[in-house]
Design an enzyme around this catalytic site. Structure first.
Site, short mmCIF file in Angstrom:
data_model
loop_
_atom_site.label_atom_id
_atom_site.label_comp_id
_atom_site.label_asym_id
_atom_site.label_seq_id
_atom_site.Cartn_x
_atom_site.Cartn_y
_atom_site.Cartn_z
N THR A 86 0.87 -1.20 0.00
CA THR A 86 0.00 0.00 0.00
C THR A 86 0.90 1.24 0.00
O THR A 86 0.92 1.99 0.97
CB THR A 86 -0.95 0.02 1.21
OG1 THR A 86 -0.17 -0.10 2.42
CG2 THR A 86 -1.94 -1.11 1.15
N THR A 122 -1.23 -2.69 5.54
CA THR A 122 -1.53 -1.45 6.25
C THR A 122 -2.43 -0.59 5.37
O THR A 122 -2.05 -0.21 4.27
CB THR A 122 -0.24 -0.70 6.60
OG1 THR A 122 0.57 -1.54 7.42
CG2 THR A 122 -0.54 0.59 7.33
N LEU A 153 5.44 -5.57 12.57
CA LEU A 153 6.76 -6.16 12.42
C LEU A 153 7.81 -5.09 12.19
O LEU A 153 7.66 -4.21 11.34
CB LEU A 153 6.77 -7.14 11.23
CG LEU A 153 5.70 -8.23 11.23
CD1 LEU A 153 5.85 -9.09 9.98
CD2 LEU A 153 5.80 -9.08 12.49
N ASN A 254 16.43 7.68 20.69
CA ASN A 254 17.82 7.80 20.26
C ASN A 254 17.92 8.85 19.17
O ASN A 254 17.37 8.68 18.07
CB ASN A 254 18.35 6.45 19.75
CG ASN A 254 18.38 5.40 20.84
OD1 ASN A 254 18.83 5.67 21.95
ND2 ASN A 254 17.91 4.21 20.53
N CYS A 263 7.53 2.03 6.44
CA CYS A 263 6.30 2.24 7.21
C CYS A 263 6.07 3.68 7.65
O CYS A 263 5.09 4.30 7.26
CB CYS A 263 6.30 1.32 8.43
SG CYS A 263 6.19 -0.43 8.05
#
Length: 446
Positions: A86, A122, A153, A254, A263
């Site tokens: 996607t 997603t 993931l 960090n 993502c």
């Protein structure tokens, strides 16, 4: 249980292999014949630690098969997962759902008997509703239930994340799917993985909201790092100090060159577009995207400044190209914008990455790829550490100093302590830490 996974990319292949390892009978389907033939031959198209062995073991056991023929696989399945891409749609930034909707229509034409159709890709709020509409329209007689089951993931840790998840979210509107999805994930009960059932639209939003929050957390600490540099504070101590508050937590604090990958960039953008569609603007997420995009290019300016400002004709060695360690994924990697900004300033780039150099050639031009770390440093006026691969954490700094033409070492991940780098004869520049200051107790303990 008989499972078909439509899409054999990152999510589909990892999920399919893990389900097979649980004992399910899994068929992975993909339209790309070359990919399927490679998988049948045991060649994995992506780099993910442990995946090659997992696929080989389950293929050998007969629990994991690969095919381009969707119809028979779907017809013989109890559960069909949609795990296609996607990506951000060109022009407006919305999630491109064309692959999801095409898969839904193909599934509708092939399905036989009661089947649970699971959207694992997603996808924005309302996608499950549209998938169900497409299936009903294509095959009114289909006895199906459409479910949303987002993936969580992390690239580089995907198998561990799948087998020991923080949560498993299942969005459904028909309780007939509850027992089926419980059986699908039953092997995880030993790990006490929380199985959360909710509405379909809620499940879709959980995925986007989670990624947006983590992206905001990264961007927040990066802005604090800039403030630390101006004020003489130390961002690592700030992050440790706020992270010890259980309400905040220490993960994703960090400081570095910004987030990238497959993502966060596309999911934050898709969430913003969804908010606009529903006339509920998400200003924090919008600002996160803007700040992160600016930061990547700003890191190039930081490198130029560390070299005195005039870098035309200089050679810079780059350590790490992928957006994070333990992957070969170059999508939206900070290294791309950093390298391009340096090239625009007239710099020659010599780069090394343990896994990402082949993929980098698609995104970057005019880069000389090195054989190893020390080859990248050879003759370089400066060396920039962009991705914190484990292989870069214990370098022979004296050997690097001797190989370089200059002596500037720019650590955009704060991997090293200033004292050890300067002892090797290098001029050390890091993120959000006072230039020239000694290590604090917290840094020294790292």
């Amino acid at each position: 249980m008989r499972i078909t996974m439509i899409g054999s990319g990152y999510v589909g292949l990892v999920s399919g292999a893990c389900f097979a390892d649980f004992g399910h009978d899994v068929t992975c389907v993909d339209l790309n014949e070359q990919k399927i033939e490679a998988l049948k031959a045991g060649r994995i198209p992506i780099f993910e630690p442990g995946l090659e062995v997992l696929v080989a073991d389950n293929a050998r056991a007969g629990r994991l098969t690969f095919t381009t023929d969707l119809a028979p696989a779907v017809a013989n399945s109890d559960v069909v997962f949609i795990a296609v891409g996607t990506p951000s749609r060109r022009g407006d930034g919305h999630a491109d759902l064309s692959y999801v909707y095409a898969a839904a229509a193909d599934i509708a034409r092939a399905v036989k008997g009661f089947t649970v159709i699971v959207t694992k890709s997603t996808a924005p709020v309302g996608t499950g509703d549209e998938v169900e509409r497409i299936i009903r329209e294509t095959n009114p007689a289909a006895d199906v239930v459409v479910v949303t089951n987002p993936e969580f993931l992390r690239e580089g840790s995907a198998i561990e994340d799948f087998k020991r998840p923080d949560r498993i979210v299942v969005g459904l509107e028909d309780d007939r799917a509850r027992e089926v999805m419980t059986d699908v994930y039953r092997p995880l009960y030993l790990n006490q993985a929380p199985l959360m059932f909710t509405g379909r639209r809620t499940a879709e939003l959980i995925k986007y909201a989670g990624n947006a929050f983590l992206a905001m957390k990264i961007t927040f600490i990066n802005e604090i790092a800039d403030l630390c540099e101006r004020t003489g504070a130390n961002v690592q101590d700030v992050a440790r100090g706020i992270g010890m508050d259980n309400r905040i937590g220490g993960k994703f604090l960090n400081a570095g060159p910004g987030y990238g990958g497959s993502c966060f960039p596309k999911d934050t953008l898709a969430l913003v577009k969804t908010g606009q569609d529903f006339e509920t603007p998400l200003r924090l997420v919008e600002t996160t995207i803007e700040v992160n995009d600016r930061r990547k290019r700003a890191m190039g300016r930081k490198v130029i400044s560390a070299m005195g400002g005039n870098v035309r004709g200089k050679t810079i060695g780059i350590l790490g190209l992928t957006f994070k360690p333990n992957t070969d994924d170059m999508r939206d990697a900070p290294s791309i914008a950093i390298i391009q900004s340096l090239q625009d300033a007239g710099v020659r780039i010599r780069a090394y990455d343990p896994e990402g150099m082949e993929a980098a050639k698609t995104f970057l031009s005019g880069v000389d790829y090195a054989a190893d770390v020390y080859d990248a440093a050879s003759g370089a006026d400066a060396l920039v550490l962009i991705t914190e691969w484990n292989a870069f954490r214990s370098l022979d700094l004296k050997r690097i100093e001797q190989a370089m033409a200059g002596n500037v070492f720019i650590d955009l991940r704060n991997v090293y302590r200033r004292k050890e780098v300067e002892t090797a004869g290098l001029n050390y520049v890091s993120i959000g830490r006072p230039q020239g200051a000694t290590d604090t107790a917290a840094q020294a303990a790292e």
